[in-house]
Motif scaffolding. Structure first.
Motif, PDB file in Angstrom:
ATOM      1  N   THR A  54       0.886  -1.306   0.119  1.00 34.74           N
ATOM      2  CA  THR A  54       0.015   0.040   0.001  1.00 34.74           C
ATOM      3  C   THR A  54       0.852   1.148  -0.240  1.00 34.74           C
ATOM      4  OG1 THR A  54      -1.847  -1.053   1.398  1.00 34.74           O
ATOM      5  CG2 THR A  54      -1.755   1.242   1.273  1.00 34.74           C
ATOM      6  N   PRO A  55       0.671   2.266  -0.899  1.00 37.37           N
ATOM      7  CA  PRO A  55       1.365   3.569  -0.904  1.00 37.37           C
ATOM      8  C   PRO A  55       1.197   4.166   0.508  1.00 37.37           C
ATOM      9  CG  PRO A  55       0.290   3.078  -3.003  1.00 37.37           C
ATOM     10  CD  PRO A  55      -0.417   1.996  -1.998  1.00 37.37           C
ATOM     11  N   TYR A  56       2.128   4.731   0.955  1.00 36.17           N
ATOM     12  CA  TYR A  56       2.263   5.746   2.178  1.00 36.17           C
ATOM     13  C   TYR A  56       2.930   7.005   1.897  1.00 36.17           C
ATOM     14  CZ  TYR A  56       3.947   7.188   6.672  1.00 36.17           C
ATOM     15  OH  TYR A  56       4.048   8.311   7.619  1.00 36.17           O
ATOM     16  N   ILE A  57       2.203   7.846   2.534  1.00 38.43           N
ATOM     17  CA  ILE A  57       2.505   9.312   2.317  1.00 38.43           C
ATOM     18  C   ILE A  57       2.651   9.942   3.696  1.00 38.43           C
ATOM     19  CG2 ILE A  57       2.073  11.791   1.746  1.00 38.43           C
ATOM     20  CD1 ILE A  57       0.590  10.686  -0.841  1.00 38.43           C
ATOM     21  N   GLY A  58       3.955  10.511   3.931  1.00 36.34           N
ATOM     22  CA  GLY A  58       4.341  11.118   5.173  1.00 36.34           C
ATOM     23  C   GLY A  58       4.526  12.461   4.938  1.00 36.34           C
ATOM     24  N   LEU A  59       4.790  13.554   5.728  1.00 30.35           N
ATOM     25  CA  LEU A  59       4.956  14.803   5.741  1.00 30.35           C
ATOM     26  C   LEU A  59       6.374  14.839   4.915  1.00 30.35           C
ATOM     27  CD1 LEU A  59       4.292  16.371   8.953  1.00 30.35           C
ATOM     28  CD2 LEU A  59       2.996  16.617   6.823  1.00 30.35           C
ATOM     29  N   GLU A  60       7.174  14.125   4.825  1.00 26.83           N
ATOM     30  CA  GLU A  60       8.642  13.970   4.385  1.00 26.83           C
ATOM     31  C   GLU A  60       8.274  13.640   2.662  1.00 26.83           C
ATOM     32  OE1 GLU A  60       8.142   9.610   5.709  1.00 26.83           O
ATOM     33  OE2 GLU A  60       7.813  11.848   6.363  1.00 26.83           O
ATOM     34  N   HIS A  61       7.063  13.423   2.479  1.00 26.56           N
ATOM     35  CA  HIS A  61       6.991  12.883   0.814  1.00 26.56           C
ATOM     36  C   HIS A  61       6.444  14.218   0.282  1.00 26.56           C
ATOM     37  CE1 HIS A  61       6.849   8.768   2.506  1.00 26.56           C
ATOM     38  NE2 HIS A  61       7.876   8.687   1.622  1.00 26.56           N
ATOM     39  N   MET A  62       6.111  15.206   0.969  1.00 26.69           N
ATOM     40  CA  MET A  62       4.969  16.356   0.337  1.00 26.69           C
ATOM     41  C   MET A  62       5.909  17.313   0.178  1.00 26.69           C
ATOM     42  SD  MET A  62       1.516  15.937   2.944  1.00 26.69           S
ATOM     43  CE  MET A  62       0.494  17.118   1.972  1.00 26.69           C
ATOM     44  N   PRO A  63       5.906  17.871  -0.983  1.00 31.28           N
ATOM     45  CA  PRO A  63       6.746  19.151  -1.124  1.00 31.28           C
ATOM     46  C   PRO A  63       6.163  20.414  -0.778  1.00 31.28           C
ATOM     47  CG  PRO A  63       5.462  18.353  -3.178  1.00 31.28           C
ATOM     48  CD  PRO A  63       5.213  17.430  -2.260  1.00 31.28           C
ATOM     49  N   ARG A  64       6.865  21.421  -0.704  1.00 30.14           N
ATOM     50  CA  ARG A  64       6.143  22.812  -0.270  1.00 30.14           C
ATOM     51  C   ARG A  64       5.601  23.569  -1.602  1.00 30.14           C
ATOM     52  NH1 ARG A  64      10.472  25.461   4.214  1.00 30.14           N
ATOM     53  NH2 ARG A  64      10.783  23.738   5.549  1.00 30.14           N
ATOM     54  N   LYS A  65       4.556  24.033  -1.175  1.00 31.78           N
ATOM     55  CA  LYS A  65       3.741  25.055  -2.441  1.00 31.78           C
ATOM     56  C   LYS A  65       3.738  24.308  -3.804  1.00 31.78           C
ATOM     57  CE  LYS A  65       5.275  29.148  -0.244  1.00 31.78           C
ATOM     58  NZ  LYS A  65       5.919  30.693  -0.342  1.00 31.78           N
ATOM     59  N   ASN A  66       3.468  23.141  -3.544  1.00 31.54           N
ATOM     60  CA  ASN A  66       3.238  22.253  -4.645  1.00 31.54           C
ATOM     61  C   ASN A  66       2.218  21.239  -4.497  1.00 31.54           C
ATOM     62  OD1 ASN A  66       3.411  20.380  -7.053  1.00 31.54           O
ATOM     63  ND2 ASN A  66       5.865  20.699  -6.981  1.00 31.54           N
ATOM     64  N   ILE A  67       1.174  21.496  -5.342  1.00 30.56           N
ATOM     65  CA  ILE A  67      -0.253  20.397  -5.007  1.00 30.56           C
ATOM     66  C   ILE A  67      -0.089  19.148  -5.671  1.00 30.56           C
ATOM     67  CG2 ILE A  67      -1.699  22.235  -5.234  1.00 30.56           C
ATOM     68  CD1 ILE A  67      -2.664  21.657  -7.875  1.00 30.56           C
ATOM     69  N   ALA A  68       1.325  18.883  -6.669  1.00 30.65           N
ATOM     70  CA  ALA A  68       1.425  17.754  -6.949  1.00 30.65           C
ATOM     71  C   ALA A  68       2.128  16.641  -6.133  1.00 30.65           C
ATOM     72  CB  ALA A  68       2.183  17.726  -8.261  1.00 30.65           C
ATOM     73  N   LEU A  69       1.488  15.642  -5.757  1.00 32.30           N
ATOM     74  CA  LEU A  69       2.193  14.798  -4.680  1.00 32.30           C
ATOM     75  C   LEU A  69       3.177  13.691  -5.502  1.00 32.30           C
ATOM     76  CD1 LEU A  69      -0.371  14.838  -1.532  1.00 32.30           C
ATOM     77  CD2 LEU A  69       1.481  16.336  -2.269  1.00 32.30           C
ATOM     78  N   SER A  70       3.762  13.886  -5.924  1.00 33.82           N
ATOM     79  CA  SER A  70       4.645  12.892  -6.911  1.00 33.82           C
ATOM     80  C   SER A  70       5.477  11.798  -6.128  1.00 33.82           C
ATOM     81  CB  SER A  70       5.389  13.494  -7.962  1.00 33.82           C
ATOM     82  OG  SER A  70       6.374  14.253  -7.210  1.00 33.82           O
ATOM     83  N   GLU A  71       5.403  11.866  -4.746  1.00 30.21           N
ATOM     84  CA  GLU A  71       6.460  10.874  -4.083  1.00 30.21           C
ATOM     85  C   GLU A  71       5.735  10.167  -3.037  1.00 30.21           C
ATOM     86  OE1 GLU A  71       9.586  10.413  -4.814  1.00 30.21           O
ATOM     87  OE2 GLU A  71       9.579  11.846  -6.440  1.00 30.21           O
ATOM     88  N   TRP A  72       6.041   8.989  -2.835  1.00 26.57           N
ATOM     89  CA  TRP A  72       5.285   8.112  -1.849  1.00 26.57           C
ATOM     90  C   TRP A  72       6.318   6.961  -1.476  1.00 26.57           C
ATOM     91  CZ3 TRP A  72       2.712   9.186  -6.300  1.00 26.57           C
ATOM     92  CH2 TRP A  72       2.610   8.041  -7.340  1.00 26.57           C
ATOM     93  N   SER A  73       5.960   6.157  -0.360  1.00 24.11           N
ATOM     94  CA  SER A  73       6.688   5.074  -0.312  1.00 24.11           C
ATOM     95  C   SER A  73       5.736   3.955   0.018  1.00 24.11           C
ATOM     96  CB  SER A  73       7.731   5.085   1.246  1.00 24.11           C
ATOM     97  OG  SER A  73       7.018   5.406   2.206  1.00 24.11           O
TER      98      SER A  73
END
Length: 242
Positions: A80-99
């Motif tokens: 299952t994809p996991y998104i933490g704060l470390e995966h979220m870029p600043r001022k960018n709505i495109a969440l392109s990273e996850w673990s």
């Protein structure tokens, strides 16, 4: 390898352009009030200043809500994809990273593709975006959905705006690790247009969002192909003619 890097860079460039276009449309429609047929709509006084007749003052909580679907780590399927704060870029709505959530040991929140994720820890970091996959996220991330699909683009525009992030920063609690909360977020004052106007805005922005998500997945595909090719080149399994 450089060709793959160039393809990834092109995807990221397209995403940035689409974000700028969406933000520009929001400001035209809901800040400058130059929306379709605006010339036929008189302006009237309101607590938020001059607004088009038929529009009204309201709060963010009237159009969207915090979706708290908690999940225990043992109930999260493998991969299952996991998104933490470390995966979220600043001022960018495109969440392109996850673990991957295989090593998750604490409770998380579930989210679906298209949900709006807002980083509530240190909100001044301005971490807000759209989920490109189904998955689970840190409990320091709020999952936001609209009460009606017509309000989706307007809610996203407000949640990701500099003004709203400033509001969450000002109302957050805690000194070293300030956090905002949905109660304060939902009280944020906004101008609410008639639903047909909101729906038309969402219908205009949705294709841009879908293209952003498509470019995110293309970037992942190109990165995977690049990373697969690299060890083969280093080991000599694949040779490059000069």
């Amino acid at each position: 390898l450089s060709a793959y890097d160039q393809l990834i860079e092109n995807c990221q460039r397209r995403i940035k352009i689409l974000e700028q276009m969406a933000r520009g449309l929001y400001r035209e429609w809901f800040v400058n009030f130059r929306f379709p047929n605006h010339a036929k709509t008189p302006m009237v006084d309101s607590p938020l200043g001059k607004i088009p007749k038929g529009w009204r003052e309201g709060t963010l909580g009237e159009i969207c809500e915090n979706d708290r679907r908690g999940v225990n780590p043992e109930d999260v399927p493998p991969g299952t994809p996991y998104i933490g704060l470390e995966h979220m870029p600043r001022k960018n709505i495109a969440l392109s990273e996850w673990s991957i959530a295989d090593d998750v040991v604490s409770n998380k929140f579930m989210f679906r593709k298209g949900d709006i994720l807002f980083g509530k820890l240190r909100p001044y970091f301005h971490k807000v975006g759209i989920a490109a996959v189904d998955g689970v996220c840190s409990t320091d991330i709020l999952v936001v959905n609209t009460k009606n699909a017509a309000w989706y683009a307007l809610a996203l525009a407000h949640l990701s705006s500099v003004e709203f992030v400033g509001h969450t920063d000002g109302t957050s609690s805690g000194t070293k690790m300030p956090r905002t909360n949905w109660t304060d977020m939902s009280r944020y004052h906004i101008v609410i247009p008639p639903e047909p106007v909101a729906k038309r805005f969402t219908d205009t922005i949705q294709p841009m969002i879908k293209t952003i998500q498509s470019n995110i997945h293309q970037s992942h595909t190109f990165a995977m192909m690049r990373d697969t090719a690299l060890p083969k080149l280093l080991s000599g399994e694949v040779r490059v003619s000069i």
